[in-house]
Scaffold this active site. Sequence first.
Site, PDB file in Angstrom:
ATOM      1  CB  ALA A 178       2.902  -0.768   9.428  1.00 14.95           C
ATOM      2  CG  HIS A 180      -2.178   4.284   7.670  1.00 23.78           C
ATOM      3  ND1 HIS A 180      -0.853   3.946   7.703  1.00 23.78           N
ATOM      4  CD2 HIS A 180      -2.780   3.397   6.843  1.00 23.78           C
ATOM      5  CE1 HIS A 180      -0.649   2.886   6.933  1.00 23.78           C
ATOM      6  NE2 HIS A 180      -1.793   2.540   6.397  1.00 23.78           N
ATOM      7  CD  GLN A 228      -7.971  -1.035  -0.550  1.00 22.17           C
ATOM      8  OE1 GLN A 228      -7.335  -2.070  -0.432  1.00 22.17           O
ATOM      9  NE2 GLN A 228      -7.787   0.012   0.242  1.00 22.17           N
ATOM     10  CB  SER A 247       3.687   2.963   0.733  1.00 17.64           C
ATOM     11  OG  SER A 247       3.651   1.553   0.835  1.00 17.64           O
ATOM     12  CB  SER A 248       3.554   0.163   5.589  1.00 22.07           C
ATOM     13  OG  SER A 248       2.300   0.017   5.010  1.00 22.07           O
ATOM     14  NE  ARG A 249       3.299  -3.259  -0.542  1.00 23.03           N
ATOM     15  CZ  ARG A 249       3.330  -4.437  -1.153  1.00 23.03           C
ATOM     16  NH1 ARG A 249       4.338  -4.761  -1.914  1.00 23.03           N
ATOM     17  NH2 ARG A 249       2.338  -5.275  -1.016  1.00 23.03           N
TER      18      ARG A 249
HETATM   19  P1  AMP Z   1      -3.256  -0.179   4.426  1.00 16.14           P
HETATM   20  O1  AMP Z   1      -2.928  -0.209   5.876  1.00 16.14           O
HETATM   21  O2  AMP Z   1      -2.059  -0.116   3.543  1.00 16.14           O
HETATM   22  O3  AMP Z   1      -4.235  -1.242   4.026  1.00 16.14           O
HETATM   23  O4  AMP Z   1      -3.991   1.197   4.175  1.00 16.14           O
HETATM   24  C1  AMP Z   1      -5.103   1.572   4.951  1.00 16.14           C
HETATM   25  C2  AMP Z   1      -5.746   2.772   4.333  1.00 16.14           C
HETATM   26  O5  AMP Z   1      -4.808   3.853   4.282  1.00 16.14           O
HETATM   27  C3  AMP Z   1      -6.208   2.526   2.893  1.00 16.14           C
HETATM   28  O6  AMP Z   1      -7.469   3.135   2.704  1.00 16.14           O
HETATM   29  C4  AMP Z   1      -5.135   3.221   2.088  1.00 16.14           C
HETATM   30  O7  AMP Z   1      -5.590   3.659   0.814  1.00 16.14           O
HETATM   31  C5  AMP Z   1      -4.795   4.391   2.984  1.00 16.14           C
HETATM   32  N1  AMP Z   1      -3.475   4.933   2.657  1.00 16.14           N
HETATM   33  C6  AMP Z   1      -2.318   4.244   2.516  1.00 16.14           C
HETATM   34  N2  AMP Z   1      -1.321   5.071   2.141  1.00 16.14           N
HETATM   35  C7  AMP Z   1      -1.867   6.299   2.018  1.00 16.14           C
HETATM   36  C8  AMP Z   1      -1.352   7.592   1.632  1.00 16.14           C
HETATM   37  N3  AMP Z   1      -0.081   7.760   1.285  1.00 16.14           N
HETATM   38  N4  AMP Z   1      -2.211   8.642   1.623  1.00 16.14           N
HETATM   39  C9  AMP Z   1      -3.529   8.478   1.965  1.00 16.14           C
HETATM   40  N5  AMP Z   1      -4.062   7.287   2.329  1.00 16.14           N
HETATM   41  C10 AMP Z   1      -3.256   6.230   2.357  1.00 16.14           C
END
Ligand code: AMP
Length: 275
Positions: free
Chosen positions: A33, A38, A154, A186-188
């Site tokens: 997503a 990302h 994390q 955020s995907s949320r």
């Molecule tokens: P996720 O798919 O939500 O598990 O995120 C994958 C990676 O993308 C993780 O290392 C997150 O910290 C990073 N990430 C998610 N949102 C952001 C953002 N807004 N800015 C930078 N990195 C992000």
Amino acid sequence: MPAILRSVSDLSCAVAAWKAAGDSVGLVPTMGALHDGHLSLARAAKAGCDRVVVMIFVNPAQFGDGADLALYPRTEAADAALLAPLGIDAIFAPGVEAVYPPGFATRVSVTGLSDAMEGAFRPGHFEGVATVVAKLFGMAQADQAYFGEKDWQQLQVIRRMALDLNLATAVVGCPTMREADGLALSSRNARLGPKDRTIAPALHRAMQAVATARGAPEAIAQARSDILLAGFASVDYLDLRDASTLEPVHTLERPARLLAAATLGGVRLIDNIPV
Ligand code: AMP
């Protein structure tokens, strides 16, 4: 389009061939997503390494309840299209059984750092994260792995785990990407209704006011009430912590981080900023 690898052996073979040719390898773990946050990690990996693999894997081990896992968006074709212009070398998108084959019995637990904040509100979450990232580091044998500061706790858990287990992959943190109004990508966010989307930046705004006040306890109390007044249903935590040990901070002597989680319209948002 980048090649899509499904099996651990396909990934190992690709990485071994690159390394034999003298190329450095960067890894970007995600749950798909994909958004610009990302993509910023993938760009950083491209800038820092000769070869880049983006992992797309919705890790069941880090979800507390099955409903949240079932709701998680899965958009692989769109994700691949977003990654195509970046020139990454492969997408690693294994099935659950490739990552957790029958008999899988090991858990990686990072004590202390995992206990408070997200760890307290999502029991088992960081154990699921640390386990899959340790596995991924083993499978990919990458030189560098890129993670977002968006998930600050994390990032600290993963740094500690990699250090404690002498893993050969260097952990690289990348800045949080935000909308113009300050809301962290955020995907949320896609689950926020139009009205809640206008309210959501209040979280980051209130946090910035705390940073301006150098983390004063009154400023934290004020921010908490401002977030609720803006329309958030609850504030799970709004904590000033040591930036790397995540111990509570009362006086600003070392780099500190303000970390927050709050719920708006049934969507739980997290954010953090330096103080
Ligand atoms: P996720 O798919 O939500 O598990 O995120 C994958 C990676 O993308 C993780 O290392 C997150 O910290 C990073 N990430 C998610 N949102 C952001 C953002 N807004 N800015 C930078 N990195 C992000």
